[in-house]
Design a protein around this motif. Structure first.
Motif, PDB file in Angstrom:
ATOM      1  N   ASP A  40     -24.444  54.196  26.333  1.00  0.00           N
ATOM      2  CA  ASP A  40     -23.383  53.245  26.021  1.00  0.00           C
ATOM      3  C   ASP A  40     -23.792  52.441  24.804  1.00  0.00           C
ATOM      4  OD1 ASP A  40     -20.929  52.018  26.266  1.00  0.00           O
ATOM      5  OD2 ASP A  40     -21.543  50.641  27.868  1.00  0.00           O
ATOM      6  N   GLU A  41     -22.818  51.696  24.232  1.00  0.00           N
ATOM      7  CA  GLU A  41     -23.084  50.914  23.033  1.00  0.00           C
ATOM      8  C   GLU A  41     -22.593  49.490  23.182  1.00  0.00           C
ATOM      9  OE1 GLU A  41     -20.541  49.621  21.002  1.00  0.00           O
ATOM     10  OE2 GLU A  41     -18.931  50.540  22.169  1.00  0.00           O
ATOM     11  N   ALA A  42     -23.044  48.654  22.273  1.00  0.00           N
ATOM     12  CA  ALA A  42     -22.563  47.277  22.171  1.00  0.00           C
ATOM     13  C   ALA A  42     -22.417  46.934  20.696  1.00  0.00           C
ATOM     14  CB  ALA A  42     -23.532  46.305  22.845  1.00  0.00           C
ATOM     15  N   GLY A  43     -21.334  46.229  20.357  1.00  0.00           N
ATOM     16  CA  GLY A  43     -21.180  45.765  18.986  1.00  0.00           C
ATOM     17  C   GLY A  43     -20.417  46.695  18.075  1.00  0.00           C
ATOM     18  N   ARG A  44     -19.460  47.404  18.618  1.00  0.00           N
ATOM     19  CA  ARG A  44     -18.674  48.309  17.765  1.00  0.00           C
ATOM     20  C   ARG A  44     -17.730  47.527  16.850  1.00  0.00           C
ATOM     21  NH1 ARG A  44     -17.235  53.596  17.399  1.00  0.00           N
ATOM     22  NH2 ARG A  44     -15.108  54.059  16.741  1.00  0.00           N
ATOM     23  N   GLY A  45     -17.137  46.438  17.336  1.00  0.00           N
ATOM     24  CA  GLY A  45     -16.103  45.760  16.588  1.00  0.00           C
ATOM     25  C   GLY A  45     -16.481  44.550  15.758  1.00  0.00           C
ATOM     26  N   PRO A  46     -17.643  43.917  15.973  1.00  0.00           N
ATOM     27  CA  PRO A  46     -17.943  42.662  15.274  1.00  0.00           C
ATOM     28  C   PRO A  46     -18.115  42.811  13.766  1.00  0.00           C
ATOM     29  CG  PRO A  46     -19.337  42.921  17.196  1.00  0.00           C
ATOM     30  CD  PRO A  46     -18.648  44.227  16.985  1.00  0.00           C
ATOM     31  N   ILE A  47     -17.942  41.694  13.072  1.00  0.00           N
ATOM     32  CA  ILE A  47     -18.168  41.633  11.633  1.00  0.00           C
ATOM     33  C   ILE A  47     -19.657  41.547  11.321  1.00  0.00           C
ATOM     34  CG2 ILE A  47     -17.707  40.253   9.557  1.00  0.00           C
ATOM     35  CD1 ILE A  47     -15.275  39.117  11.164  1.00  0.00           C
ATOM     36  N   PHE A  48     -20.403  40.901  12.213  1.00  0.00           N
ATOM     37  CA  PHE A  48     -21.827  40.660  11.979  1.00  0.00           C
ATOM     38  C   PHE A  48     -22.689  41.452  12.959  1.00  0.00           C
ATOM     39  CE2 PHE A  48     -20.172  36.271  10.745  1.00  0.00           C
ATOM     40  CZ  PHE A  48     -20.124  36.581   9.397  1.00  0.00           C
ATOM     41  N   GLY A  49     -23.859  41.856  12.481  1.00  0.00           N
ATOM     42  CA  GLY A  49     -24.869  42.442  13.345  1.00  0.00           C
ATOM     43  C   GLY A  49     -24.794  43.943  13.479  1.00  0.00           C
ATOM     44  N   SER A  50     -25.794  44.478  14.162  1.00  0.00           N
ATOM     45  CA  SER A  50     -25.914  45.915  14.370  1.00  0.00           C
ATOM     46  C   SER A  50     -24.989  46.404  15.478  1.00  0.00           C
ATOM     47  CB  SER A  50     -27.358  46.274  14.753  1.00  0.00           C
ATOM     48  OG  SER A  50     -28.262  45.939  13.740  1.00  0.00           O
ATOM     49  N   MET A  51     -24.685  47.680  15.436  1.00  0.00           N
ATOM     50  CA  MET A  51     -24.095  48.354  16.584  1.00  0.00           C
ATOM     51  C   MET A  51     -25.251  49.014  17.322  1.00  0.00           C
ATOM     52  SD  MET A  51     -20.953  51.110  16.901  1.00  0.00           S
ATOM     53  CE  MET A  51     -21.715  52.446  15.972  1.00  0.00           C
ATOM     54  N   VAL A  52     -25.471  48.607  18.557  1.00  0.00           N
ATOM     55  CA  VAL A  52     -26.653  49.053  19.297  1.00  0.00           C
ATOM     56  C   VAL A  52     -26.263  50.091  20.332  1.00  0.00           C
ATOM     57  CG1 VAL A  52     -28.564  48.362  20.787  1.00  0.00           C
ATOM     58  CG2 VAL A  52     -27.833  46.860  18.919  1.00  0.00           C
ATOM     59  N   TYR A  53     -26.930  51.240  20.276  1.00  0.00           N
ATOM     60  CA  TYR A  53     -26.744  52.303  21.253  1.00  0.00           C
ATOM     61  C   TYR A  53     -27.961  52.387  22.158  1.00  0.00           C
ATOM     62  CZ  TYR A  53     -22.350  54.530  20.366  1.00  0.00           C
ATOM     63  OH  TYR A  53     -21.000  54.784  20.330  1.00  0.00           O
ATOM     64  N   SER A  54     -27.706  52.619  23.444  1.00  0.00           N
ATOM     65  CA  SER A  54     -28.797  52.753  24.410  1.00  0.00           C
ATOM     66  C   SER A  54     -28.594  54.016  25.233  1.00  0.00           C
ATOM     67  CB  SER A  54     -28.838  51.535  25.339  1.00  0.00           C
ATOM     68  OG  SER A  54     -29.764  51.737  26.392  1.00  0.00           O
ATOM     69  N   ALA A  55     -29.681  54.743  25.437  1.00  0.00           N
ATOM     70  CA  ALA A  55     -29.698  55.871  26.370  1.00  0.00           C
ATOM     71  C   ALA A  55     -30.728  55.528  27.446  1.00  0.00           C
ATOM     72  CB  ALA A  55     -30.073  57.164  25.658  1.00  0.00           C
ATOM     73  N   ALA A  56     -30.244  55.178  28.625  1.00  0.00           N
ATOM     74  CA  ALA A  56     -31.130  54.874  29.751  1.00  0.00           C
ATOM     75  C   ALA A  56     -31.266  56.116  30.614  1.00  0.00           C
ATOM     76  CB  ALA A  56     -30.558  53.718  30.564  1.00  0.00           C
ATOM     77  N   TYR A  57     -32.402  56.236  31.288  1.00  0.00           N
ATOM     78  CA  TYR A  57     -32.594  57.401  32.147  1.00  0.00           C
ATOM     79  C   TYR A  57     -33.418  57.028  33.373  1.00  0.00           C
ATOM     80  CZ  TYR A  57     -37.212  57.681  29.874  1.00  0.00           C
ATOM     81  OH  TYR A  57     -38.478  57.400  29.402  1.00  0.00           O
TER      82      TYR A  57
END
Length: 331
Positions: A40-57
């Motif tokens: 899943d990811e966080a930060g797809r829409g914001p103007i500022f900052g990274s878009m962070v993707y995580s793969a948990a297992y």
């Protein structure tokens, strides 16, 4: 929080895209233990900052221990990170990355947290604002590296790291979709024909392992943006969440426009319409400089905001040293 997760420290190490891979937990044997992966990811829409993707297992056998309601349920409360409070998200991710377990917890909770630590690993990739902008602003337009492609490639690289570099015995990958789920799943199955995929909307609410990934991504992104705020801005200036609906974000945009650059490129996505409008459509209001790009002089068919061909409107033949329409076709 004085101490930062290694996920955040990794993103702070560069203004470009960075990846952090956690140690393989002790409950997993790389070559034999069947594992499930959630992305899943966080930060797809914001103007500022990274878009962070995580793969948990985690081990396939452990996946039912998160919130299924059976007797092995650890009852942590993992869910779509957007449904959780900041405090709850920080608490959940803290169970995973902090070395020490709070001694004030009762013995059962301490044992549950230890189980979680011993069975959950993760990879995160922070696609930096600078790299997002660079990809989405390529020229000519046929070369644009759009956000969906960046997201897909990042997801596939994280899976490759777990499968090939870490040699995990992956049995099933659950992914919160980016774009149409069917075509995305087909794309993943072509890339990894020996893996089983489930790509769906709201996967972060349906599959516990995706909920874990959602929390990791969200906390990492939020903490990273807060640290960038501390590093690059005065204490009294707040970036906010980076979303155009956030009053702090809007206030920062409005009150901190510089004439040439606009805002700090380390955390600003210049390919977003919101930031572009401040710089292009409001030159007089915000005192920004109008820039005439070289490609505007050599590309036919581009339209101005108020209509008409941009080259004819500029009439480049009147400007000494600039490429004229006739000389362009002689190249």
């Amino acid at each position: 929080m004085d101490q930062l997760p290694e996920t955040v420290n990794k993103l702070l190490s560069s203004s470009h895209t960075e990846t952090y891979v956690s140690p393989i937990p002790v409950g997993i044997n790389e070559s034999t233990t069947p594992v499930v992966v959630g992305v899943d990811e966080a930060g797809r829409g914001p103007i500022f900052g990274s878009m962070v993707y995580s793969a948990a297992y985690m081990p396939e056998s452990f996946a039912n221990c998160l919130n299924t309601g059976d007797e092995e349920d650890l009852k942590f409360g993992f869910d779509d990170s957007k449904k959780l409070t900041d405090i709850k998200r920080d608490e959940l991710f803290g169970y995973l990355w902090k070395q020490d377990i709070d001694e004030n917890f009762d013995e059962d909770k301490q044992q549950s947290i230890q189980k979680l630590k011993e069975n959950v690993g993760y990879v995160i990739t922070g696609i930096s604002a600078r790299d997002i902008s660079s990809g989405m602003s390529k020229y000519p337009p046929t070369e644009i590296y759009n956000l969906n492609e960046q997201a897909h490639d990042t997801t596939m690289e994280m899976i490759r790291i777990l499968k090939e570099d870490k040699q995990l015995n992956i049995k099933h990958v659950f992914i919160d979709t980016v774009g149409p789920p069917i075509s995305y799943q087909q794309k993943l199955e072509m890339k990894f024909p020996d893996l089983k995929f489930t790509v769906s909307k709201k996967a972060d609410s349906i599959y516990p392992i995706v909920s874990v990934a959602s929390v990791i991504a969200k906390v990492t992104r939020d903490m990273h943006l807060k640290e960038l705020n501390k590093i690059y801005l005065r204490e009294d200036i707040k970036l906010g969440s980076g979303y155009p609906s956030d009053p702090n974000t809007v206030k920062y945009l409005r009150e901190n426009v510089t004439p040439l650059i606009g805002w700090n490129p380390v955390f600003t996505r210049f390919s977003w319409n919101t930031t572009n409008n401040y710089l292009v459509d409001n030159n007089d209001k915000y005192g920004t400089l109008e820039i005439k790009w070289e490609d505007d002089y050599i590309t036919t068919g581009r339209k101005r905001k108020n209509g008409g061909d941009i080259i004819k409107a500029m009439n480049p033949s009147k400007y000494d040293g600039m490429l004229t329409l006739s000389s362009f076709y002689d190249i």
